[in-house]
Design an enzyme around this catalytic site. Structure first.
Site: not given
Ligand code: SAJ
Length: 448
Positions: A219, A273
């Site tokens: 995880k 997360c």
């Molecule tokens: N972000 C970027 N660039 C990108 C992708 C994301 O700057 O290319 C930023 C987003 O804007 C945001 C942050 O990263 O601020 C996180 O966003 P995210 O969409 O990557 O993820 P979360 O935090 O909404 O959800 C994550 C997910 N994990 C993965 O994709 C590995 C989700 O599947 C998990 O269940 C969740 O964390 C969790 O609860 O652990």
């Protein structure tokens, strides 16, 4: 009830479920089980939350969650209960979804989870299945959770317990609960089979069984992997600014290679997360921290992006000989990512704080949340645009994507648009006389 009768009750959906912790994971989970036909009781220590759910109000933005809450309550398949003992007594399955945040000194804070397990252990768990969905530092399941639950019940004999880490992305929760493969971390076969049978009722994808020690680390590695990859994309953005080339174009070209998939540079990494899980990974339960240069350096890179975003604003104002203290900045978005209302660890907080510190007048607008991080709240951006020197797009909400870039022409002379998510057409903005900037697209560009 023996293991066989609990298995049968799960198979024919007569097993009663109690979900502890009705946040962004617990509530969608509870409602999904109730949607497929289980009777679900939701417990939370926050009585205000329970009463808002009772009046069919969802406390956060999540696609279709409000409709589902409404229909599950109308069918009497979901109800809240503020009495945990009663909830547990009347349930065959208990799913724990409480938060495991960080302390101020960046160490895992397991107090809510420990309290939840202690409360559970006070009630007989005989013939029940306990599932833990909360993210936990490695070693917590066997080192803390099982011994706490075991006080008056024997695992694998009196009751069963498994770790099924949540994997849903906020905003897409109801879709991802059903479509994302799930991991069952088990310590004994019977618990594993019971948990698998339960999740098969809601998951239309694969369910992978693995020892709990693997599930715990998996995880955290998944989220750390994403955090490190975003850090790489952010670093690519910074390198592009040094070379005077456009990161979006560079990434488009690089990603045409079959084994390259660079993510998007942005204003920083927020949410409940990604900024947290790397620290859970490196701080195992009851042992010394683990050193990892790449993981900690990635955290630093991502944490620095809000400051870099502010430097794009300050540098471009300086170029126009404008004083920061006499400038007005409009920040679009305080949520940590698109179309959610969650502002936890959002990069917007540091961006707004730094701008205010530098003496700027800061207006803030977000259609999904009332949070402004001490900026001045705006309800309609056209009311303030003509007083602004700079607009900084922090969150790529759909509502912002619908904005016509021409709107930014209404800003004061020589308008500056810092589009950290690349949602506007830079050529169009520039042809309208807007000074367009982004992460990986700064001043002195060497190409068209
Ligand atoms: N972000 C970027 N660039 C990108 C992708 C994301 O700057 O290319 C930023 C987003 O804007 C945001 C942050 O990263 O601020 C996180 O966003 P995210 O969409 O990557 O993820 P979360 O935090 O909404 O959800 C994550 C997910 N994990 C993965 O994709 C590995 C989700 O599947 C998990 O269940 C969740 O964390 C969790 O609860 O652990």
């Amino acid at each position: 009830m023996s293991k066989e009768s609990l298995l049968a009750a799960i198979r024919n959906q007569t097993a009663k479920i109690c979900v502890m912790g009705l946040g962004q994971v617990g509530l969608p989970t509870a409602l999904t089980f109730s949607e497929v036909g289980f009777d679900v009781a939701g417990y939370d220590i926050n009585e205000k939350l329970l009463s808002s759910l009772n009046s069919k109000q969802v406390p956060f933005e999540e696609m279709n969650l409000g409709n589902l809450l409404n229909s599950c309550m109308e069918k009497r398949k979901f109800r809240t209960n503020s009495n945990l003992e009663e909830c547990v007594k009347n349930s065959d399955v208990i799913i724990v979804c409480v938060a495991t945040p960080l302390t101020n000194d960046i160490k895992p804070d397991l107090s809510s989870l420990e309290k939840a397990c202690q409360s559970l252990s006070k009630t007989s768990l005989k013939n029940k299945l306990v599932i833990i969905e909360s993210s936990i530092p490695p070693g917590t399941f066997v080192g803390l959770i099982v011994p706490t639950l075991r006080k008056q019940n024997k695992t694998g004999i009196d009751f069963w317990v498994a770790f099924v880490p949540e994997r849903l992305a906020p905003g897409q929760a109801l879709i991802e609960i059903r479509t994302t493969h799930r991991i069952i971390g088990h310590i004994d076969d019977d618990s594993g089979i019971l948990a698998k049978t339960l999740y098969e009722k809601i998951v239309d994808s694969q369910i992978l069984m693995t020892p709990v020690q693997i599930a715990e680390v998996s995880k955290l590695i998944e989220n750390t992997y994403r955090d490190v990859n975003i850090a790489f994309a952010n670093e690519v953005g910074l390198i592009c600014e040094k070379y005077g080339i456009d990161a979006a174009e560079l990434i488009r070209v690089c990603n045409s290679h079959p084994r390259v998939k660079i993510l998007q540079p942005g204003p920083g990494v927020g949410g409940p997360c990604l900024p947290k899980d790397p620290y859970l990974l490196l701080n195992p339960q009851d042992s010394l921290s683990i050193e990892s240069k790449i993981i900690l350096e990635s955290r630093k890179i991502n944490d620095n992006m809000p400051y870099h975003t502010v430097s794009l604003v300050t540098d471009s104002l300086k170029e126009q000989n404008k004083k920061l203290s006499e400038s007005t900045v409009l920040v679009l978005g305080t949520a940590y990512k698109a179309n959610v209302s969650d502002t936890r660890l959002s990069p917007a907080r540091e961006i707004i704080t730094q701008l205010i510190k530098s003496g700027c007048n800061v207006f803030v607008y977000d259609p999904k949340t009332v949070e402004t991080f001490d900026g001045k709240k705006v309800s309609n951006i056209s009311d303030v645009l003509n007083t602004c020197d700079v607009a900084v797009l922090v969150t790529d909400h759909d509502e912002f994507k619908k904005l016509d870039v021409k709107e930014f022409q209404k800003m004061r002379k020589e308008p500056i648009l810092v589009d950290t998510r690349r949602i506007f057409q830079k050529n169009q903005a520039e042809s309208l006389g807007i000074h367009y900037l982004s992460i990986g697209y700064a001043k002195n560009l060497k190409h068209k």
